[in-house]
Design an enzyme around this catalytic site. Structure first.
Site, PDB file in Angstrom:
ATOM      1  N   TRP A  34       0.912  -1.350  -0.076  1.00 45.36           N
ATOM      2  CA  TRP A  34      -0.039   0.057   0.045  1.00 45.36           C
ATOM      3  C   TRP A  34       0.951   1.077   0.027  1.00 45.36           C
ATOM      4  O   TRP A  34       0.551   2.357  -0.663  1.00 45.36           O
ATOM      5  CB  TRP A  34      -1.047  -0.098   0.880  1.00 45.36           C
ATOM      6  CG  TRP A  34      -0.858   0.452   2.327  1.00 45.36           C
ATOM      7  CD1 TRP A  34       0.162   0.093   3.242  1.00 45.36           C
ATOM      8  CD2 TRP A  34      -1.864   0.971   3.413  1.00 45.36           C
ATOM      9  NE1 TRP A  34       0.141   0.590   4.618  1.00 45.36           N
ATOM     10  CE2 TRP A  34      -1.212   0.986   4.730  1.00 45.36           C
ATOM     11  CE3 TRP A  34      -3.313   1.428   3.285  1.00 45.36           C
ATOM     12  CZ2 TRP A  34      -1.885   1.722   5.988  1.00 45.36           C
ATOM     13  CZ3 TRP A  34      -3.701   1.854   4.299  1.00 45.36           C
ATOM     14  CH2 TRP A  34      -3.253   2.098   5.508  1.00 45.36           C
ATOM     15  N   ASP A  35       1.930   1.098   0.416  1.00 41.33           N
ATOM     16  CA  ASP A  35       2.977   2.341   0.425  1.00 41.33           C
ATOM     17  C   ASP A  35       3.406   2.663  -1.282  1.00 41.33           C
ATOM     18  O   ASP A  35       3.200   3.910  -1.440  1.00 41.33           O
ATOM     19  CB  ASP A  35       4.400   1.959   1.091  1.00 41.33           C
ATOM     20  CG  ASP A  35       4.274   1.857   2.659  1.00 41.33           C
ATOM     21  OD1 ASP A  35       3.595   0.896   2.988  1.00 41.33           O
ATOM     22  OD2 ASP A  35       5.037   2.883   3.254  1.00 41.33           O
ATOM     23  N   ASP A 169      -0.857  -1.369  11.906  1.00 43.18           N
ATOM     24  CA  ASP A 169      -0.338  -2.580  12.611  1.00 43.18           C
ATOM     25  C   ASP A 169      -0.627  -2.803  14.276  1.00 43.18           C
ATOM     26  O   ASP A 169      -1.476  -3.846  14.292  1.00 43.18           O
ATOM     27  CB  ASP A 169       1.073  -2.489  12.587  1.00 43.18           C
ATOM     28  CG  ASP A 169       1.810  -2.406  11.290  1.00 43.18           C
ATOM     29  OD1 ASP A 169       0.782  -2.412  10.091  1.00 43.18           O
ATOM     30  OD2 ASP A 169       2.790  -2.443  10.954  1.00 43.18           O
ATOM     31  N   TYR A 358       3.102   4.404  17.217  1.00 46.91           N
ATOM     32  CA  TYR A 358       2.874   3.875  16.013  1.00 46.91           C
ATOM     33  C   TYR A 358       1.408   4.181  15.786  1.00 46.91           C
ATOM     34  O   TYR A 358       1.108   5.481  15.796  1.00 46.91           O
ATOM     35  CB  TYR A 358       3.217   2.423  15.958  1.00 46.91           C
ATOM     36  CG  TYR A 358       3.732   2.083  14.677  1.00 46.91           C
ATOM     37  CD1 TYR A 358       4.663   2.617  13.833  1.00 46.91           C
ATOM     38  CD2 TYR A 358       3.281   0.664  14.146  1.00 46.91           C
ATOM     39  CE1 TYR A 358       5.346   2.301  12.783  1.00 46.91           C
ATOM     40  CE2 TYR A 358       3.788   0.210  12.960  1.00 46.91           C
ATOM     41  CZ  TYR A 358       4.700   0.812  12.245  1.00 46.91           C
ATOM     42  OH  TYR A 358       5.341   0.208  11.097  1.00 46.91           O
ATOM     43  N   GLU A 402       7.482   9.676   9.093  1.00 46.85           N
ATOM     44  CA  GLU A 402       6.668   8.488   8.928  1.00 46.85           C
ATOM     45  C   GLU A 402       5.338   8.842   9.612  1.00 46.85           C
ATOM     46  O   GLU A 402       4.266   8.770   9.109  1.00 46.85           O
ATOM     47  CB  GLU A 402       7.049   7.327   9.319  1.00 46.85           C
ATOM     48  CG  GLU A 402       6.666   6.090   9.337  1.00 46.85           C
ATOM     49  CD  GLU A 402       7.069   4.899  10.083  1.00 46.85           C
ATOM     50  OE1 GLU A 402       8.209   4.979  10.704  1.00 46.85           O
ATOM     51  OE2 GLU A 402       6.685   3.871   9.911  1.00 46.85           O
TER      52      GLU A 402
HETATM   53  C1  DGY Z   1       6.673  -3.273   9.697  1.00 45.11           C
HETATM   54  O1  DGY Z   1       7.695  -3.736   9.307  1.00 45.11           O
HETATM   55  O2  DGY Z   1       6.567  -2.715  10.751  1.00 45.11           O
HETATM   56  C2  DGY Z   1       5.613  -3.317   8.820  1.00 45.11           C
HETATM   57  O3  DGY Z   1       4.710  -2.475   9.299  1.00 45.11           O
HETATM   58  C3  DGY Z   1       5.083  -4.566   8.738  1.00 45.11           C
HETATM   59  O4  DGY Z   1       4.454  -4.558   7.320  1.00 45.11           O
END
Ligand code: DGY
Length: 429
Positions: A34-35, A169, A358, A402
């Site tokens: 998706w990136d 995540d 995150y 990020e």
């Molecule tokens: C990571 O490497 O943390 C990613 O989010 C997994 O796709």
């Protein structure tokens, strides 16, 4: 804006590798599914040939069953630079791609949306149509895999089998379903995390979460990446509102792509309408006024108020009651649409809101970009303009990071992150 544009272009150029972009040189040195889609949306304004190339190289690694792996590994990057690498995933090699090494899980299908955006922004429409003709059957195959292979609940929604598949995540919205996944911390001694060597530990998922991630990936791998009978032998099967909204949006984008290359668009529009209807029936909670993931194994909805639960705003066909309800939640103190800082990933008023970790608080540009698109499609111009200004403001102040601290806007996570740079370019276009 000139300075930010130059900075964004510098990031995209530095993260271009042969035939694809990497999300970040240090933390994510391979190609992520998706990136690449979000990055291609920005590349369209800078190097359109690279935008198409990024998607082409990703889809060259598509599996025979239609799934598009969440990572395509660069054979020149050392196994020590990223975990879990190709040896862990042990997936069948994709014949269409150099090296052909991939993971076996997926990510949200943002690619039709990206392809439509690149097409609309391209000056050379004839060349772009050729790209669309190559991509279209592959994009459709991805949708078919997800709709058929992953409809574990049998209700027309896609299930994810790993939090990584959502792209969100360690969002608190997985906490409930993850309770069923054993925590085996010895996995972290056998497999060394690489992310915490390259980024601050407190900004990354915890070791407990990570041990569960490894166990889930290994379990799916050991079942041969097969989806039949998952409900009996896989401990994490969840219907994610953000993933499924992107599925429906992908169908709408496919309808436009089909029209551009002379194919019947109606079936795509019907599918989008159907997914939207089921999404509302199955994942909307009148109590919180927003959407939540459903644990398919127990039938329970998560109660956590996460930004993924606002993503259905991207659907033009969302019924008015849900649209107004999401707007209200978006404007509430917990999220703060119309403020100087874009939407955080988790309700600011939640007791376990974590401004650094995150997806448990920080601001991410890709979900804000999606919601910005949704606000525009519903005609909420003022909110859309405020959100755009907030996104550009935080990137200008914090850099192309990020993610961002939702309290003071500091940039955190990887520096020089591709989709932040790319979407900034798109916002300024
Ligand atoms: C990571 O490497 O943390 C990613 O989010 C997994 O796709």
């Amino acid at each position: 804006e000139e300075e930010l544009r130059d900075q964004a272009i510098e990031v995209l150029d530095a993260n271009w590798e042969r035939d694809h972009s990497v999300p970040s040189r240090a933390l994510y040195p391979h190609q992520w599914s998706w990136d690449s889609a979000f990055t291609a949306i920005g590349l369209a304004h800078h190097r359109p040939e690279r935008a198409w190339r990024d998607l082409r190289s990703l889809f060259s690694a598509q599996w025979y069953d239609g799934r598009v792996p969440h990572i395509v590994f660069d054979p020149d990057v050392s196994e020590r630079d990223y975990f879990p690498g190709p040896a862990f995933w042990d997936a069948p090699a994709s014949p269409g791609r150099l090296g052909g090494l991939t993971t076996g899980i997926v990510q949200p299908p943002v690619h039709p949306v990206a392809a439509r955006e690149i097409f609309l922004n391209c000056l050379d429409r004839d060349a772009a149509r050729l790209e669309l003709e190559w991509l279209y059957p592959r994009l459709v195959k991805q949708q078919t895999y997800l709709c058929e292979g992953r409809d574990v609940g049998g209700d027309g929604l896609v299930s994810i089998v790993h939090p990584w598949e959502s792209g969100l995540d360690n969002s608190p919205c997985w906490d409930g379903a993850l309770e069923a996944v054993p925590v085996d911390l010895s996995l972290l001694r056998r497999h060394r995390r690489q992310d915490t060597k390259r980024a601050v530990h407190a900004h990354r998922p915890t070791d407990t979460d990570y041990a569960r991630y490894i166990l889930l990936a290994a379990n799916y791998r050991d079942g041969g990446y097969l989806d039949e009978g998952l409900i009996e032998h896989h401990p994490f099967i969840v219907e994610c509102p953000s993933f499924n909204s992107i599925m429906a949006l992908a169908e709408l984008a496919l309808a436009d792509i089909a029209e551009a290359i002379g194919i019947d668009a109606a079936p795509h529009r019907d599918k989008a309408e159907h997914i939207t209807k089921v999404l509302v029936e199955r994942l909307f909670s009148p109590e919180t006024g927003m959407f939540h993931p459903r644990d398919v194994r127990t039938g329970e909805l998560s109660t956590a108020r996460c930004v993924g639960g606002l993503v259905p705003l991207i659907l033009p066909g969302l019924p008015e009651a849900q649209r107004l309800s999401l707007l209200e939640v978006g404007r509430s103190v917990g999220f703060g649409l119309n403020r100087e800082i874009p939407l955080p990933s988790y309700d600011r008023t939640a007791p376990d809101f974590d401004r650094l970790r995150y997806w448990r608080g920080p601001v991410w540009i890709n979900v804000n970009w999606l919601i910005w698109q949704g606000l525009r499609s519903h005609g909420h111009e003022r909110e859309a303009a405020d959100l755009r200004a907030a996104m550009l403001g935080i990137i200008r102040r914090g850099g192309c990071h990020e993610y961002f601290d939702p309290v003071d806007g500091t940039g955190i996570g990887a520096v020089a992150f591709s989709w932040t740079a790319a979407l900034a370019l798109d916002l300024m276009a």
